[in-house]
Design a protein around this motif. Structure first.
Motif, short mmCIF file in Angstrom:
data_model
loop_
_atom_site.label_atom_id
_atom_site.label_comp_id
_atom_site.label_asym_id
_atom_site.label_seq_id
_atom_site.Cartn_x
_atom_site.Cartn_y
_atom_site.Cartn_z
N GLY A 146 0.77 -0.99 0.11
CA GLY A 146 0.06 0.11 0.07
C GLY A 146 0.92 1.47 -0.02
N ALA A 147 0.35 2.36 0.46
CA ALA A 147 0.91 3.55 0.34
C ALA A 147 2.05 3.72 1.25
CB ALA A 147 -0.20 4.83 0.65
N CYS A 148 2.03 3.06 2.55
CA CYS A 148 3.15 3.23 3.52
C CYS A 148 4.63 2.83 3.30
CB CYS A 148 2.57 2.98 4.80
SG CYS A 148 2.38 1.27 5.17
N PHE B 131 0.00 -9.12 8.87
CA PHE B 131 -0.59 -8.39 7.61
C PHE B 131 -1.44 -9.08 6.69
CE2 PHE B 131 2.35 -12.12 6.48
CZ PHE B 131 1.60 -12.54 5.37
N TYR B 132 -2.12 -8.73 5.87
CA TYR B 132 -3.28 -8.81 5.24
C TYR B 132 -2.88 -9.13 3.66
CZ TYR B 132 -5.81 -7.17 9.13
OH TYR B 132 -6.16 -7.01 10.61
N LYS C 142 -0.58 -9.85 -2.79
CA LYS C 142 0.12 -8.68 -2.31
C LYS C 142 -0.13 -8.60 -0.78
CE LYS C 142 0.15 -6.24 -6.70
NZ LYS C 142 -0.40 -5.00 -7.41
N ALA C 143 0.91 -8.08 -0.10
CA ALA C 143 0.66 -8.03 1.30
C ALA C 143 0.63 -6.61 1.70
CB ALA C 143 1.99 -8.51 2.08
N GLU D 48 -7.26 -1.62 5.29
CA GLU D 48 -8.42 -1.34 5.28
C GLU D 48 -8.93 0.00 4.53
OE1 GLU D 48 -8.75 -0.60 9.59
OE2 GLU D 48 -8.66 -2.49 10.14
N ASP D 49 -7.75 1.01 4.32
CA ASP D 49 -7.99 1.94 3.52
C ASP D 49 -8.46 1.60 1.95
OD1 ASP D 49 -7.66 3.82 5.69
OD2 ASP D 49 -5.61 4.17 5.00
N LEU D 50 -7.63 0.56 1.80
CA LEU D 50 -8.25 0.44 0.12
C LEU D 50 -9.20 -0.52 0.05
CD1 LEU D 50 -4.25 -0.51 -0.61
CD2 LEU D 50 -5.57 1.38 -1.76
N PHE D 51 -9.52 -1.73 0.76
CA PHE D 51 -10.49 -2.88 0.61
C PHE D 51 -11.72 -2.77 1.52
CE2 PHE D 51 -6.16 -4.11 -0.60
CZ PHE D 51 -6.28 -4.18 -2.00
#
Length: 199
Positions: free
Chosen positions: A115-117, A126-127, A132-133, A140-143
């Protein structure tokens, strides 16, 4: 930074020593002949320099450092080819700590949030999504499903009403602003209204 590829636990050093003429009792581990000139001492044994060979390719090991497998010397090239994994991130050999995740091997520094971070994930949960991890926040922000009122991710239980999902605290009466806790409510202008305000 060194170009020497090695795993510290397998890395050994050899020493070159010139023998004196009177030391005839030094014997080569490979050929069992006396060593009268240069001697290599490694792994508790002595060799003629030309007999200190990689156990796999039989090439002479001339580097001051080498790797071992099953008590035998292994050159850097064979060690990388036979005993290392390839990182799923950078596609380079892994010569130090290996992170095993999502069916792949990773350098610790390559296993990061997609993600962004981009923060490292080696020491935290991790999810995974589509191979992708992600860290919890970026996942949460993305999905995550978004609340119909505040549009923030819903990460726990949601209220499903009016063809949408809501945070429990966001599903409020449009008139009195109190949370709607009953199973019945009225809709006025696409907004929920509690039973107390419709009486």
């Amino acid at each position: 930074m060194s170009d020497q590829l090695s795993i510290p636990s397998n890395l050994q050093k050899m020493s070159h020593v010139m023998t004196e003429e009177k030391e005839k009792n030094i014997v080569c581990h490979k050929c069992n002949e006396a060593i009268t000139k240069r001697v290599i001492t490694a792994l508790g044994k002595t060799w003629h320099p030309e007999h200190f060979l990689c156990r796999h390719c039989d090439e002479q090991i001339e580097d001051a450092t080498f790797n071992i497998q099953d008590g035998e010397p292994v050159c850097s090239k064979c060690f990388v080819e036979r005993y290392t994994s390839t990182c799923a991130g950078c596609k380079k050999p892994i010569m130090e700590r290996t992170i095993c995740a999502m069916g792949e091997n990773w350098h610790e520094c390559c296993f990061v949030c997609d993600g962004a971070c981009k923060k490292p994930l080696s020491n935290c949960p991790f999810y995974e999504r589509d191979g992708k991890a992600y860290c919890k926040q970026d996942y949460e922000d993305l999905f995550a499903v978004r609340c119909a009122k505040c549009e923030k991710p819903i990460t726990d239980s949601a209220i499903v009403a009016m063809n949408a999902k809501w945070h429990r605290d966001c599903f409020r009466c449009n008139r009195c602003e109190n949370p709607i806790t009953s199973t019945t409510f009225t809709i006025e202008g696409d907004k929920p209204v509690c039973p107390e305000c419709t009486c």
